[in-house]
Design a protein around this motif. Structure first.
Motif, PDB file in Angstrom:
ATOM      1  N   UNK A  21      27.600  40.884  56.942  1.00  0.00           N
ATOM      2  CA  UNK A  21      28.004  41.606  55.740  1.00  0.00           C
ATOM      3  C   UNK A  21      26.785  42.345  55.206  1.00  0.00           C
ATOM      4  N   UNK A  22      26.944  43.646  55.010  1.00  0.00           N
ATOM      5  CA  UNK A  22      25.859  44.489  54.516  1.00  0.00           C
ATOM      6  C   UNK A  22      26.011  44.613  53.000  1.00  0.00           C
ATOM      7  N   UNK A  23      25.047  44.083  52.264  1.00  0.00           N
ATOM      8  CA  UNK A  23      25.161  44.028  50.805  1.00  0.00           C
ATOM      9  C   UNK A  23      24.081  44.881  50.158  1.00  0.00           C
ATOM     10  N   UNK A  24      24.433  45.490  49.055  1.00  0.00           N
ATOM     11  CA  UNK A  24      23.507  46.343  48.314  1.00  0.00           C
ATOM     12  C   UNK A  24      22.937  45.592  47.117  1.00  0.00           C
ATOM     13  N   UNK A  25      21.884  46.145  46.549  1.00  0.00           N
ATOM     14  CA  UNK A  25      21.320  45.552  45.333  1.00  0.00           C
ATOM     15  C   UNK A  25      22.333  45.568  44.192  1.00  0.00           C
ATOM     16  N   UNK A  26      23.147  46.618  44.130  1.00  0.00           N
ATOM     17  CA  UNK A  26      24.139  46.708  43.058  1.00  0.00           C
ATOM     18  C   UNK A  26      25.132  45.551  43.147  1.00  0.00           C
ATOM     19  N   UNK A  27      25.552  45.226  44.364  1.00  0.00           N
ATOM     20  CA  UNK A  27      26.458  44.088  44.528  1.00  0.00           C
ATOM     21  C   UNK A  27      25.777  42.793  44.093  1.00  0.00           C
ATOM     22  N   UNK A  28      24.538  42.591  44.524  1.00  0.00           N
ATOM     23  CA  UNK A  28      23.839  41.355  44.187  1.00  0.00           C
ATOM     24  C   UNK A  28      23.591  41.246  42.681  1.00  0.00           C
ATOM     25  N   UNK A  29      23.320  42.360  42.033  1.00  0.00           N
ATOM     26  CA  UNK A  29      23.148  42.328  40.575  1.00  0.00           C
ATOM     27  C   UNK A  29      24.447  41.931  39.889  1.00  0.00           C
ATOM     28  N   UNK A  30      25.554  42.443  40.401  1.00  0.00           N
ATOM     29  CA  UNK A  30      26.844  42.092  39.785  1.00  0.00           C
ATOM     30  C   UNK A  30      27.203  40.630  40.052  1.00  0.00           C
ATOM     31  N   UNK A  31      26.794  40.120  41.197  1.00  0.00           N
ATOM     32  CA  UNK A  31      26.970  38.693  41.461  1.00  0.00           C
ATOM     33  C   UNK A  31      26.159  37.885  40.448  1.00  0.00           C
ATOM     34  N   UNK A  32      24.909  38.254  40.291  1.00  0.00           N
ATOM     35  CA  UNK A  32      24.020  37.553  39.359  1.00  0.00           C
ATOM     36  C   UNK A  32      24.558  37.598  37.933  1.00  0.00           C
ATOM     37  N   UNK A  33      25.075  38.769  37.534  1.00  0.00           N
ATOM     38  CA  UNK A  33      25.525  38.964  36.152  1.00  0.00           C
ATOM     39  C   UNK A  33      26.994  38.615  35.951  1.00  0.00           C
ATOM     40  N   UNK A  34      27.653  38.157  37.026  1.00  0.00           N
ATOM     41  CA  UNK A  34      29.070  37.759  36.966  1.00  0.00           C
ATOM     42  C   UNK A  34      29.954  38.906  36.474  1.00  0.00           C
ATOM     43  N   UNK A  35      29.817  40.056  37.136  1.00  0.00           N
ATOM     44  CA  UNK A  35      30.602  41.238  36.788  1.00  0.00           C
ATOM     45  C   UNK A  35      31.631  41.536  37.876  1.00  0.00           C
ATOM     46  N   UNK A  36      32.502  42.493  37.588  1.00  0.00           N
ATOM     47  CA  UNK A  36      33.523  42.880  38.557  1.00  0.00           C
ATOM     48  C   UNK A  36      32.929  43.752  39.658  1.00  0.00           C
ATOM     49  N   UNK A  37      33.633  43.781  40.780  1.00  0.00           N
ATOM     50  CA  UNK A  37      33.227  44.561  41.947  1.00  0.00           C
ATOM     51  C   UNK A  37      34.482  45.206  42.524  1.00  0.00           C
ATOM     52  N   UNK A  38      34.373  46.455  42.920  1.00  0.00           N
ATOM     53  CA  UNK A  38      35.532  47.182  43.424  1.00  0.00           C
ATOM     54  C   UNK A  38      35.431  47.374  44.927  1.00  0.00           C
ATOM     55  N   UNK A  39      36.503  47.030  45.627  1.00  0.00           N
ATOM     56  CA  UNK A  39      36.599  47.236  47.072  1.00  0.00           C
ATOM     57  C   UNK A  39      37.377  48.517  47.329  1.00  0.00           C
ATOM     58  N   UNK A  40      36.850  49.366  48.205  1.00  0.00           N
ATOM     59  CA  UNK A  40      37.452  50.672  48.469  1.00  0.00           C
ATOM     60  C   UNK A  40      37.888  50.804  49.923  1.00  0.00           C
ATOM     61  N   UNK A  41      38.813  51.733  50.132  1.00  0.00           N
ATOM     62  CA  UNK A  41      39.160  52.179  51.482  1.00  0.00           C
ATOM     63  C   UNK A  41      38.268  53.379  51.806  1.00  0.00           C
ATOM     64  N   UNK A  42      37.369  53.275  52.784  1.00  0.00           N
ATOM     65  CA  UNK A  42      36.425  54.368  53.040  1.00  0.00           C
ATOM     66  C   UNK A  42      37.106  55.670  53.445  1.00  0.00           C
TER      67      UNK A  42
END
Length: 490
Positions: free
Chosen positions: A68-89
Motif C-alpha cells: 500500500x502506497x501511503x502519502x503524508x496527507x493520509x498519515x496526518x489524517x490517521x494521526x488526527x483521526x480525520x476522514x479520508x476519501x477513496x476515489x475511482x482513478x
C-alpha cells in the motif's frame, strides 16, 4: 453493465498471481510479484482482504506480495483521526484530467483537496453538466482504514507500506519523474515509466561481521565498482530494464551483519551514535566511489538537472544538512563540490536488502536487524537448518533478540541508518503478542493494537521509507528461555 468495464483491480491482481505461480523456473523457485495500490484508491478495502482467510476465495491472491502506497496527507489524517476519501482513478481522470497516482507532496495534497470539494452529495449536488462532480467515491475514517491495514498485517504479514512522500523527497531524479512504489523487498526503487523504463535492482552487501573500520574505504569502493561493472556485462531480459540501467545506472550497496558488528564491540541497538558513525562512513565512501567512477567513465546520462548536479547529496539533502549533522562535515562539503564538477556514476548508490539467505552463506546475521533469536531452527522446503550468530560464544549477551525487543528501538536504529542510505532499507517488524514480554513490571499485560499503531506511526514520523513484513509471535506460541539455560549456553 458498462461496456469494456472491469470489476476493479482485484481480478487483474489474480491474473498476476496466477502468472507468478506459472513462471516457477521449472518448479525450482516460485515467481514473485509485488502489487502496489495507492491509499486513496476505491478498491483499497477489498485489496486489504486479498490474502485473508475470510471472504470470497475467488477474489483472493495468496501468491503475490501486496503493498500500500501511503502519502503524508493520509498519515496526518490517521494521526488526527480525520476522514479520508477513496476515489475511482478513472473517473478522476475523465472528469478532471488529474492523475493522482503521479502526484506526491504538496501537488498531491492540493489536487486531492480539490477533488474532495467536487463530490456529488446532498451538500454539493451536480446541477450543471459543465461542472462535473465525482460520483464514484467513498468517505471513510482514516484511522479506521489504518486499523484495517494493521489487522491485515497482523493476520498475513502484509501489505507492505511505502511512504511515498518520504521516498520522493529523497529522489535525486525529480527532474525526470517520480517513484510510484517500492520493489519486492522494500529497499530498491527509482523512476519508472511504463513501456520505457523499468526499475532494475543491482545489489550487493557488505559483511559487517568481518570488516574492520580501516577496510571500509577500499571495500566500499570495490562494491560500487563491482555493481557498475555488473551493469556493463549484464543483458537484462527485457528492453525497459536495459533502458533503465543505461539511463540511471541504479545500484544498491547494502549491509548485513550489523548485529554481529555491534556484539563484537559490546554495543547494542541503542548505541545510535556508533551506528550513525558507521553508516555515515559507508554512505560517504560509497558516494565518493561513484564520484570517482564518474571521473573515469562519465556520469549517468540523467545527471544533468538532477539533485546531485545541484550539489545535493544522499537523500537529495542540501550540503548544509551534512555540515550540521555529519561527524566529519568537511569531507561532505568537498564531495558536494566534486560531484558538481565531475558528476556521479550512479543515480542511486546504497540500499539494504533482507539478505535472509545470503547471510547464511556469509556466516553472519541478516541485514541490519537484530537477530530473531540467539539460536533457532529455520525450516525450509528442503529441511531444517540450525541458526546461530558467529560470535555467540564470546558475545552471547550482546545479541539482542528481536522477538522480545521493543520495535521502537528497531525503528530508531533504522531511521538513524536511513539518513545515510539514499534508497531504502528492508525493515521487518516483529510484534510479540504474549503477556509480559514488553512490560516486565506488568506480567499480565500484552501488546495491544494501540501499541502497534503507535509503533507504525513512529516509523513514518522518524523518516523510514517503507515497512517490509510485519511478523508476530503468537500467544502461547512462545516460551522464553530461562536464565539457567541462557547461562549454560554461554
Amino acid at each position: 453493465g458498462k461496456s469494456c468495464a472491469s470489476g476493479g483491480v482485484i481480478p487483474w491482481v489474480k491474473l498476476l498471481n496466477d502468472t507468478a505461480i506459472a513462471v516457477n523456473q521449472g518448479g525450482r523457485r516460485a515467481g514473485a510479484v509485488t502489487v502496489s495500490l495507492d491509499s486513496w484508491h476505491l478498491d483499497v478495502p477489498e485489496f486489504l482482504e486479498i490474502q485473508t482467510e475470510n471472504g470470497d476465495q475467488r477474489r483472493k491472491a495468496y501468491d503475490i506480495f501486496p503493498q500500500l502506497v501511503v502519502t503524508d496527507e493520509f498519515m496526518r489524517r490517521v494521526r488526527d483521526n480525520r476522514d479520508w476519501t477513496l476515489f475511482d482513478p478513472y473517473e478522476v481522470r475523465i472528469k478532471f484530467g488529474i492523475e493522482l497516482a503521479e502526484l506526491w507532496g504538496s501537488q498531491f495534497e492540493e489536487q486531492y483537496g480539490y477533488l474532495e470539494t467536487n463530490l456529488d452529495n446532498d451538500a454539493n449536488p451536480q446541477l450543471d453538466i459543465n461542472n462535473p462532480k465525482l460520483t464514484l467515491y467513498k468517505q471513510v475514517s482514516a484511522r479506521e482504514l489504518f486499523k484495517n491495514i494493521m489487522r491485515s498485517q497482523v493476520e498475513t504479514g502484509m501489505p507492505y507500506l511505502a511512504f511515498k512522500d518520504t521516498i520522493n523527497k529523497a529522489n535525486p531524479n525529480q527532474h525526470e519523474g517520480y517513484i510510484p512504489g517500492v520493489n519486492l523487498c522494500c529497499e530498491s526503487w527509482s523512476n519508472v515509466t511504463p513501456g520505457k523504463f523499468a526499475h532494475t535492482c543491482n545489489l550487493d552487501s557488505l559483511n559487517l561481521a568481518n570488516i574492520e573500520s580501516e577496510e571500509l574505504p577500499y571495500i566500499c569502493q570495490l562494491a560500487v565498482r563491482l555493481l557498475d561493472n555488473a551493469i556493463e556485462i549484464t543483458t537484462p531480459p527485457f528492453v525497459e530494464s536495459a533502458n533503465h540501467n543505461d539511463r540511471y545506472r541504479t545500484i544498491g550497496v547494502g549491509a548485513m551483519g550489523l548485529a554481529d558488528w555491534l556484539a563484537k564491540r559490546r554495543f547494542s541497538y541503542t548505541n545510535l551514535s556508533e551506528i550513525n558513525a558507521l553508516f555515515e562512513d559507508i554512505g560517504y565512501y560509497c558516494t565518493h566511489a561513484s564520484m570517482e567512477l564518474a571521473k573515469e567513465r562519465g556520469s549517468y546520462p540523467a545527471f544533468a538537472g538532477s539533485e546531485w548536479s545541484k550539489g545535493y547529496l544522499i537523500g537529495a539533502k542540501p550540503v548544509e544538512w551534512f555540515c550540521e549533522n555529519a561527524t566529519k562535515s568537511e569531507r561532505w562539503l568537498q564531495l558536494s563540490q566534486d560531484i558538481q564538477l565531475y558528476g556521479i556514476r550512479n543515480s542511486h548508490i546504497t540500499a539494504i536488502a533482507p539478505n535472509t539467505s545470503s547471510s547464511l552463506v556469509q556466516g553472519c546475521t541478516a541485514s541490519v536487524l537484530p537477530v530473531y533469536s540467539r539460536f533457532f531452527y529455520d525450516k525450509w522446503a528442503k529441511g531444517t537448518v540450525p541458526i546461530a550468530p558467529p560470535f555467540i560464544s564470546d558475545r552471547f549477551w550482546y545479541y539482542t533478540e528481536n522477538k522480545t525487543l521493543s520495535q521502537d528501538i528497531v525503528i530508531k536504529a533504522i531511521s538513524t541508518i536511513q539518513r545515510w542510505i539514499d534508497t531504502g532499507i528492508s525493515m521487518e517488524l516483529i510484534f510479540n503478542l504474549n503477556a509480559g514480554v514488553y512490560f516486565p513490571n506488568e506480567p499480565e499485560r500484552s501488546l495491544k493494537a494501540k501499541d502497534i499503531f503507535e509503533t507504525l506511526m513512529l516509523a513514518w514520523e522518524s523518516g523510514c521509507k517503507a515497512i517490509y513484513y510485519i511478523r508476530t509471535v503468537q500467544k502461547d506460541g512462545y516460551k522464553d528461555t530461562t536464565s539457567e539455560c541462557a547461562s549454560c549456553a554461554n
